[in-house]
Design an enzyme around this catalytic site. Structure first.
Site, short mmCIF file in Angstrom:
data_model
loop_
_atom_site.label_atom_id
_atom_site.label_comp_id
_atom_site.label_asym_id
_atom_site.label_seq_id
_atom_site.Cartn_x
_atom_site.Cartn_y
_atom_site.Cartn_z
N HIS A 129 0.86 -1.22 0.24
CA HIS A 129 -0.10 0.16 -0.20
C HIS A 129 1.29 1.12 -0.23
O HIS A 129 0.16 2.17 -0.33
CB HIS A 129 -0.74 -0.31 1.72
CG HIS A 129 -2.05 -0.93 1.15
ND1 HIS A 129 -2.87 -1.07 -0.12
CD2 HIS A 129 -2.37 -1.76 2.11
CE1 HIS A 129 -3.89 -2.49 0.10
NE2 HIS A 129 -3.41 -2.77 1.48
N ASP A 165 -3.59 -10.48 -1.56
CA ASP A 165 -4.11 -9.98 -0.35
C ASP A 165 -5.51 -9.67 -0.12
O ASP A 165 -5.95 -9.30 -1.28
CB ASP A 165 -3.31 -8.83 -0.27
CG ASP A 165 -3.15 -8.26 0.92
OD1 ASP A 165 -2.46 -8.02 2.01
OD2 ASP A 165 -4.52 -7.44 1.94
N HIS A 167 -7.74 -6.67 1.02
CA HIS A 167 -7.32 -4.93 0.17
C HIS A 167 -6.44 -5.66 -1.23
O HIS A 167 -5.77 -5.69 -1.55
CB HIS A 167 -6.31 -4.49 1.33
CG HIS A 167 -6.59 -4.72 2.60
ND1 HIS A 167 -6.34 -5.69 3.51
CD2 HIS A 167 -8.42 -4.06 3.00
CE1 HIS A 167 -7.06 -5.81 4.52
NE2 HIS A 167 -8.17 -3.94 4.71
N ASP A 254 -4.93 -12.25 5.48
CA ASP A 254 -6.48 -11.99 5.72
C ASP A 254 -7.96 -11.68 4.69
O ASP A 254 -8.18 -10.89 4.79
CB ASP A 254 -6.06 -10.53 5.66
CG ASP A 254 -5.15 -9.34 4.51
OD1 ASP A 254 -5.28 -10.02 3.35
OD2 ASP A 254 -5.66 -8.05 4.47
#
Length: 390
Positions: A129, A165, A167, A254
């Site tokens: 990120h 992931d 996200h 996650d």
């Protein structure tokens, strides 16, 4: 095949955002201990990284931001650069610890580029990120983007990045959004329902790189079969057309149903299936070259150590049978440290990972994302978005 490389040193535990922050480095320690107890790392020389220098960090990050990170422990919060927020608290040695994470992924990349290994894995990496001028989403420096940039300057003209992931891999997408040499693929929970709110199917790249940013936004509650159905409907065909020289994968866990920060419903068995599929695709389309890094994952005891032990085992061709019982010594150490923790009995969640390939005429929840992404991307690669054979 040359022996795969594993990058690890306990100094990587220094990337510690402190307190009750969910990005707890204990998940790395527990993974290495579990993999060791299971024999996955027997005879493997763990490569000790050094920190990335400013020249390498500047491949992705502006000098002003690097200096802000270096000074933050003395000067405090710098909200203009995303430092000192709840997600990205300032901690002692922030620059040094973050540069070491970048250095660890760069070491893995160098081993592959130098021909010393065909595969390499760094579970401490995956900080996808971080942006050029700011920290974001627990990530200070973007090791994925720095490593890809380095690879592009050291013999690689086509790099495929696949992000699993929960996200959106926004920082890596942003770094290469106008670079046709890098194919970025992200499968993530739909941005309507999860931070960072990006990663729509219509985000496809720009400036002559249209079609090289690929996003599969999946509905909350997606389980193993749906996730694998979506992956199978999009990723293999694009890799075949793009013909990467190396596959770089961010393997955040996650997406698991027990993760406290998101809402997909994958299992440890699903993660294992993903890693095995990535290994197959690296062999089929990237000359066997595969660089795997970690990422998110916030169920620290029940999920991350098992899933990333499967990742290490898959990279090393030492696949662990899902029915394998967790080692008594590992279980006992967890029980002493966290007496109330519910520890699973084996390396499996006892979940079925079989899926029906897209194009069967069924209408599953993930099929909206499949159709939208294929229609946005496939024609730009000479593929028919509505033909399941492509």
């Amino acid at each position: 095949m040359r022996a795969p490389a594993v990058v690890w040193d306990s100094s990587l535990l220094g990337y510690d955002l402190g307190g009750e922050h969910p990005f707890n480095p204990v998940r790395l320690e527990l993974t290495i201990r579990l993999a060791t107890e299971l024999g996955v790392l027997d005879g493997v020389e763990l490569l000790v990284p050094g920190p990335a220098g400013d020249d390498e960090l500047r491949r992705v990050h502006i000098g002003e931001y690097i200096e802000a990170v270096r000074q933050a422990p003395m000067t405090g919060a710098d909200f203009a650069h995303g430092l000192g927020t709840e997600d990205n608290p300032v901690f002692t040695g922030m620059h040094e610890a973050s540069a070491l994470v970048v250095g660890s992924t760069l070491l893995a990349a160098r081993k592959i580029a130098d021909g010393e290994a065909t595969r390499a894995v760094n579970i401490a990496g995956g900080l996808h990120h971080a942006m050029p001028d700011r920290a974001s989403g627990f990530c200070v420096y973007n090791d994925c983007s720095v490593a890809i940039s380095w690879l592009l300057d050291h013999g690689f003209d086509r790099v495929a990045y696949v992000d699993t992931d929960v996200h959106h891999g926004d920082g890596v997408q942003a770094a290469f959004y106008d670079d046709p040499r890098v194919l970025t693929v992200s499968l993530h929970q739909h941005p309507f329902t999860l931070w960072p709110g990006t990663g729509y199917s219509a985000e496809i790249g720009k400036g002559g790189a249209e079609g090289t940013a690929v996003n599969l936004p999946l509905p909350p509650g997606t389980r193993d079969g749906g996730w694998l159905r979506a992956f199978d409907a999009v990723v293999p065909s694009l890799l075949e057309q793009f013909r990467p020289q190396i596959l770089v994968t961010q393997c955040g866990v996650d997406s698991h149903e027990e993760d406290p920060l998101a809402d997909l419903s994958l299992s440890v068995d699903g993660h294992r299936a993903i890693y095995r599929r990535l290994r197959e695709l690296s062999e089929a389309h990237a000359g066997g070259r595969w660089l795997a890094v970690g990422g998110g994952g916030y169920q620290l005891i029940r999920v991350v150590p098992r899933s990333w032990t499967h990742l290490l085992a898959t990279v090393l061709d030492r696949d662990v049978d899902p029915a394998t019982a967790l080692p008594p010594n590992w279980v006992a150490s967890i029980s002493r440290a966290a007496p109330n923790a519910e520890i699973p009995p084996s390396m499996s969640d006892d979940r079925e990972t079989a899926f029906t390939p897209w194009g069967d005429g069924a209408d599953e929840p993930v099929d909206i994302a499949i159709r939208d992404t294929r229609r946005a991307i496939f024609p730009l690669h000479g593929l028919d978005p509505d033909d399941p054979r492509d």
